[in-house]
Design a protein around this motif. Structure first.
Motif, PDB file in Angstrom:
ATOM      1  N   ALA B 230       0.752  -1.166  -0.004  1.00 24.76           N
ATOM      2  CA  ALA B 230       0.143   0.115  -0.029  1.00 24.76           C
ATOM      3  C   ALA B 230       1.049   1.185  -0.020  1.00 24.76           C
ATOM      4  N   MET B 231       0.918   1.987  -1.037  1.00 23.98           N
ATOM      5  CA  MET B 231       1.529   3.334  -1.169  1.00 23.98           C
ATOM      6  C   MET B 231       0.626   4.488  -1.153  1.00 23.98           C
ATOM      7  N   ARG B 232       1.034   5.276   0.014  1.00 22.50           N
ATOM      8  CA  ARG B 232       0.220   6.578  -0.018  1.00 22.50           C
ATOM      9  C   ARG B 232       1.013   7.844  -0.237  1.00 22.50           C
ATOM     10  N   ASN B 233       0.726   8.795  -1.109  1.00 21.58           N
ATOM     11  CA  ASN B 233       1.351   9.866  -1.069  1.00 21.58           C
ATOM     12  C   ASN B 233       0.785  10.996  -0.454  1.00 21.58           C
ATOM     13  N   HIS B 234       1.703  11.482   0.379  1.00 18.26           N
ATOM     14  CA  HIS B 234       1.122  12.552   1.349  1.00 18.26           C
ATOM     15  C   HIS B 234       0.969  13.855   0.844  1.00 18.26           C
ATOM     16  N   LYS B 235       1.366  14.215  -0.292  1.00 18.24           N
ATOM     17  CA  LYS B 235       1.392  15.393  -0.777  1.00 18.24           C
ATOM     18  C   LYS B 235       0.001  15.670  -1.634  1.00 18.24           C
ATOM     19  N   THR B 236      -0.409  14.368  -2.250  1.00 22.03           N
ATOM     20  CA  THR B 236      -1.631  14.386  -3.158  1.00 22.03           C
ATOM     21  C   THR B 236      -2.781  13.701  -2.481  1.00 22.03           C
ATOM     22  N   ASN B 237      -2.531  12.964  -1.350  1.00 24.89           N
ATOM     23  CA  ASN B 237      -3.495  12.196  -0.847  1.00 24.89           C
ATOM     24  C   ASN B 237      -3.832  11.075  -1.876  1.00 24.89           C
ATOM     25  N   LYS B 238      -3.386  10.881  -2.786  1.00 19.24           N
ATOM     26  CA  LYS B 238      -3.624   9.696  -3.965  1.00 19.24           C
ATOM     27  C   LYS B 238      -2.885   8.429  -3.116  1.00 19.24           C
ATOM     28  N   SER B 239      -3.648   7.509  -3.504  1.00 22.46           N
ATOM     29  CA  SER B 239      -2.779   6.079  -2.872  1.00 22.46           C
ATOM     30  C   SER B 239      -3.125   4.743  -4.148  1.00 22.46           C
ATOM     31  N   THR B 240      -2.031   3.868  -4.161  1.00 24.12           N
ATOM     32  CA  THR B 240      -2.165   2.800  -4.955  1.00 24.12           C
ATOM     33  C   THR B 240      -1.985   1.557  -4.142  1.00 24.12           C
ATOM     34  N   ASP B 241      -2.946   0.664  -4.264  1.00 26.63           N
ATOM     35  CA  ASP B 241      -2.729  -0.553  -3.731  1.00 26.63           C
ATOM     36  C   ASP B 241      -2.090  -1.601  -4.636  1.00 26.63           C
ATOM     37  N   LEU B 242      -1.145  -2.429  -4.270  1.00 28.04           N
ATOM     38  CA  LEU B 242      -0.612  -3.292  -5.139  1.00 28.04           C
ATOM     39  C   LEU B 242      -1.030  -4.778  -4.507  1.00 28.04           C
ATOM     40  N   VAL B 243      -1.920  -5.519  -5.137  1.00 24.61           N
ATOM     41  CA  VAL B 243      -2.519  -6.461  -4.429  1.00 24.61           C
ATOM     42  C   VAL B 243      -2.003  -8.113  -5.307  1.00 24.61           C
ATOM     43  N   LEU B 244      -1.027  -8.582  -4.709  1.00 24.11           N
ATOM     44  CA  LEU B 244      -0.402  -9.900  -5.530  1.00 24.11           C
ATOM     45  C   LEU B 244      -1.059 -11.112  -5.210  1.00 24.11           C
ATOM     46  N   GLY B 245      -1.175 -11.850  -6.246  1.00 21.37           N
ATOM     47  CA  GLY B 245      -1.561 -13.310  -6.188  1.00 21.37           C
ATOM     48  C   GLY B 245      -0.614 -14.211  -5.617  1.00 21.37           C
ATOM     49  N   GLU B 246      -0.869 -15.456  -5.719  1.00 24.84           N
ATOM     50  CA  GLU B 246       0.179 -16.586  -5.185  1.00 24.84           C
ATOM     51  C   GLU B 246       1.296 -16.390  -6.199  1.00 24.84           C
ATOM     52  N   PHE B 247       2.396 -16.725  -5.539  1.00 26.76           N
ATOM     53  CA  PHE B 247       3.605 -16.650  -6.245  1.00 26.76           C
ATOM     54  C   PHE B 247       4.134 -18.025  -6.967  1.00 26.76           C
ATOM     55  N   THR B 248       4.920 -18.237  -7.859  1.00 25.56           N
ATOM     56  CA  THR B 248       5.143 -19.442  -8.188  1.00 25.56           C
ATOM     57  C   THR B 248       6.736 -19.270  -8.079  1.00 25.56           C
ATOM     58  N   PHE B 249       7.515 -19.986  -7.454  1.00 25.81           N
ATOM     59  CA  PHE B 249       9.136 -20.013  -7.482  1.00 25.81           C
ATOM     60  C   PHE B 249       9.662 -21.155  -8.256  1.00 25.81           C
ATOM     61  N   LYS B 250      10.827 -20.662  -8.817  1.00 26.32           N
ATOM     62  CA  LYS B 250      11.684 -22.012  -9.369  1.00 26.32           C
ATOM     63  C   LYS B 250      11.067 -22.574 -10.645  1.00 26.32           C
ATOM     64  N   ALA B 251      10.319 -22.073 -11.457  1.00 29.18           N
ATOM     65  CA  ALA B 251       9.644 -22.435 -12.614  1.00 29.18           C
ATOM     66  C   ALA B 251      10.539 -22.896 -13.750  1.00 29.18           C
ATOM     67  N   GLY B 252      11.808 -22.602 -13.440  1.00 25.07           N
ATOM     68  CA  GLY B 252      13.009 -23.015 -14.502  1.00 25.07           C
ATOM     69  C   GLY B 252      12.997 -21.824 -15.388  1.00 25.07           C
ATOM     70  N   LEU B 253      12.780 -20.736 -15.306  1.00 25.13           N
ATOM     71  CA  LEU B 253      12.864 -19.528 -16.146  1.00 25.13           C
ATOM     72  C   LEU B 253      14.461 -19.570 -16.455  1.00 25.13           C
ATOM     73  N   ARG B 254      14.684 -18.967 -17.632  1.00 22.24           N
ATOM     74  CA  ARG B 254      16.175 -18.786 -18.170  1.00 22.24           C
ATOM     75  C   ARG B 254      16.582 -17.532 -18.617  1.00 22.24           C
ATOM     76  N   GLU B 255      17.838 -17.146 -18.707  1.00 23.13           N
ATOM     77  CA  GLU B 255      17.953 -16.036 -19.298  1.00 23.13           C
ATOM     78  C   GLU B 255      17.252 -15.715 -20.790  1.00 23.13           C
ATOM     79  N   ARG B 256      17.151 -16.708 -21.381  1.00 20.94           N
ATOM     80  CA  ARG B 256      16.537 -16.745 -22.747  1.00 20.94           C
ATOM     81  C   ARG B 256      15.248 -16.415 -22.660  1.00 20.94           C
ATOM     82  N   ASP B 257      14.400 -16.139 -21.518  1.00 20.01           N
ATOM     83  CA  ASP B 257      13.088 -16.102 -21.300  1.00 20.01           C
ATOM     84  C   ASP B 257      13.266 -14.328 -21.027  1.00 20.01           C
TER      85      ASP B 257
END
Lengths: 409, 267
Positions: B230-257
């Motif tokens: 949750a990020m809140r801007n004190h000067k503008t009173n605007k805010s942004t919530d980043l709601v993340l889903g379930e993470f997947t780790f070690k799926a075997g991604l490579r530099e090529r991806d």
């Protein structure tokens, strides 16, 4: 509805659909996955404030409707994709612009470092903003807009390999697409109408000639580089007067073109260069576009970014023997504005000035989102001080404004 | 034996010195770095991660606007080189398929490419400015990619209660040029060593934004991830919530991806 134009477009499309459908069906059967639907419908109003220069051309406003749905399938292992994107414009006043095209219809799959794509696709090469010189795979959809950014789908087989030393793409391009041109009632045409039925091709196989192309691309630190070669029918035609002198016959020469595109990205600077050497329309010639874009970020303590752009155009072609171009010896200057707001408000404005006769073409493109699913785009293309000998002379009364409202889904 | 006693006490004394010396000699800078390094290193070895997220933007009047995106990350173990990230937008619908690839650097500007689906064009873009709003949100690009240890200098401030936990409060100053911040103050808990809260101070030195990281979950018995940023801007009173889903780790991604041509076929 001008059925003749539609009918003429159908045979190559049918071939392309078959080409894409066969492996697509196999892939669907082989792996489960999901089909996603997206795309847009839009209504557009194009307005020409000046009376036309030639007889038969419409004047005033032209409303039209656009349909551009997108269907995407991806296998669960993400290795195989199928894409289907038809495009339709229905114009209320100018049947020149009523047309259907299959923008994309392909199946692509990859294995290890290799990937293969079969079907109709759109491929973009290049770095410059005001002219897309090295970009040659697709035919320009010249009746959509004058900026050469709308392209007809091109049937192809594309094999690519990605290595540590860069990427190589090989293309086999069956099914040449002729460039569509405005007809009698259309604006933005020459005094004589281009008649597609009179088109000739420098190839024994006519428009069935199979073109080939290859490209190497890579980046090394701050440099992005692309080297390309194309051999086949020129996407740009020359124009020959018909036997009775009442129409223009497009002539598609067989060409070989070498292309180089380079970008050097350092701090807020983007330095860009595109160059080609082309052989096939009489004497070989070279052409280039080069320049920069510099961005002032968060100007005056706001969230907005302002960019300044300048590009120089040089083109060595002999316009009597090669296809005409408006970029023979020109300078482009422009500015880009991005507000970085919730609605993604952006604008790009610029002018191309002919260094020899001072002919001027000015454009403005602005867009913003409305809510979550709508977008409004405004465009102006204005011509001024057009010299009678300039390639732009037939269009000198064709300045226009365009407003598009799109609903994305 | 006196001799051995002497030797033993000598050894004990040496041992005491060895244990105490770092604590005595440790400067606030060293202690601050140690806290940050412990947090950073608690995340070592995740290799790659994939997550889908929703970004909810609120203006001062409370009006909401939403974006959905997917983030793939490839860990680069070398602390002198940054991770590679690929962001693909799903909504709003008009930017569906727009994708951003970043090869992070520590002190230099990142290498970044943007894919524009309408033209099917891949553009190398300038990345010197990472402090502007990311897709209109209160997050700047540097807020979620600049978490590399060596991007900052550190200074330990104090120990403080943070909810049920006790936190080390550390000030960090960006070492890289073109940051939008003069300094940040971070709260890192002493139990799991995760950053729970960050205050961001703008170029004038005023408090600009506060980030709170909540809804923590541990994956593979090691890798902690917050699922609400949750990020809140004190000067503008605007805010942004980043709601993340379930993470997947070690799926075997490579530099090529994580090469620029992947942008074209990511959707």
């Amino acid at each position: 509805m001008p059925t003749s134009r539609l009918q003429r477009l159908i045979p190559p499309l049918r071939k392309a659909i078959l080409l894409a459908a066969l492996p697509a069906v196999t892939a669907f059967a082989a792996t489960a996955g999901e089909v996603r639907t997206s795309g847009f419908v839009a209504s557009e109003l194009r307005w020409f404030p000046e009376t036309p220069q030639f007889q038969g051309q419409f004047s005033g406003a032209e409303p039209s409707l656009l349909l551009n749905p997108e269907f995407r399938y991806r296998s669960d292992d993400k290795r195989t994709q199928a894409v289907f994107i038809p495009f339709l414009r229905l114009s209320a006043r100018d049947d020149t612009r009523t047309h259907f095209d299959l923008r994309e219809a392909y199946i692509a799959t990859r294995s290890g470092d290799w990937d293969v794509l079969v079907g109709v696709n759109k491929v973009f090469w290049g770095v410059a903003e005001s002219r897309h010189l090295v970009n040659i795979i697709n035919q320009t959809d010249a009746i959509e807009d004058t900026d050469e950014e709308d392209k007809l789908g091109q049937p192809m087989v594309n094999v690519g390999v990605e290595k540590d030393w860069g990427r190589v793409d090989l293309f086999v391009l069956p099914g040449f697409r002729e460039r569509p041109f405005p007809r009698t009632q259309g604006r933005l045409r020459a005094g004589l109408v281009v008649d597609d039925d009179l088109a000739t091709f420098e190839s024994g196989a006519g428009n069935a000639h199979i073109d080939v192309a290859a490209r190497y691309s890579h980046f090394i630190g701050d440099w992005d580089v692309g080297v390309s070669v194309f051999h086949g029918l020129s996407r740009e035609p020359r124009f020959l007067p018909s036997a009775d002198g009442t129409r223009l016959a497009p002539r598609y020469d067989k060409i070989t073109q070498l292309g180089l595109d380079l970008q050097y990205t350092i701090d807020a600077w983007l330095w860009k260069f595109e160059g080609i050497v082309r052989e096939g329309h009489d004497d070989p010639f070279a052409a280039m576009v080069g320049g920069f874009e510099y961005t002032f970020f968060q100007v005056a303590d706001s969230d907005a970014d302002v960019g300044v752009l300048a590009e120089v155009h040089l083109d060595g072609r002999d316009e009597n023997r090669a296809p005409p171009t408006i970029f023979d010896n020109d300078l482009f200057v422009g500015t880009r504005l991005a507000l970085n707001d919730v609605d993604d408000t952006q604008a790009l404005a610029g002018a191309v000035i002919d260094a020899e006769d001072g002919s001027l073409s000015f454009f403005l493109e602005a867009e913003r989102r409305l809510g979550d699913t709508w977008k409004i785009e405004a465009e102006a293309r204005l011509l001024g001080n057009v010299d009678d000998k300039n390639t732009l002379a037939p269009f000198k009364r064709d300045s226009f404004f365009n407003l598009r409202l799109s609903r994305f889904f | 034996m006196p001799n051995s006693l002497l030797r033993n006490s000598g050894a004990t004394a040496l041992l005491l010195v060895a244990v105490l010396a770092p604590a005595i000699a440790e400067t606030p800078e060293e202690k601050g770095f140690a806290v940050a390094a412990r947090a950073d290193r608690s995340d070592r070895g995740f290799k790659d991660s994939q997550v889908e997220m929703k970004m909810v933007l609120r203006n001062a009047a409370g009006q909401e606007s939403t974006r959905t995106l997917a983030l793939n990350t490839l860990e680069i173990p070398d602390e002198q080189v940054g991770d590679k990230t690929l962001i693909v937008f799903d909504s709003p619908a008009d930017i569906d398929g727009t994708a951003l690839l970043s090869h992070a650097k520590i002190l230099d500007a990142d290498d970044q490419w943007l894919f524009l689906p309408a033209l099917k064009r891949i553009k190398r873009i300038s990345s010197v400015n990472k402090s502007g709003p990311f897709v209109g949100s209160e997050f700047a690009f540097e807020d979620f990619t600049a978490l590399e240890l060596n991007k900052y200098t550190y200074r330990y401030l104090r120990e403080e209660k943070c909810g049920a936990l006790t936190c080390d409060v550390v000030e960090r100053k960006p070492r890289y040029e073109h940051s939008g911040y003069t300094r940040q103050v971070s709260w890192t808990d002493q139990k799991d060593f995760q950053v729970r809260k960050v205050d961001f101070y703008d170029r004038r030195g005023d408090l600009l934004k506060t980030l709170e990281q909540k809804n923590w979950k541990r994956y593979h018995d090691k890798y902690w991830r917050a699922h609400l940023l949750a990020m809140r801007n004190h000067k503008t009173n605007k805010s942004t919530d980043l709601v993340l889903g379930e993470f997947t780790f070690k799926a075997g991604l490579r530099e090529r991806d994580f090469v620029k041509n992947v942008l074209k076929r990511i959707r």
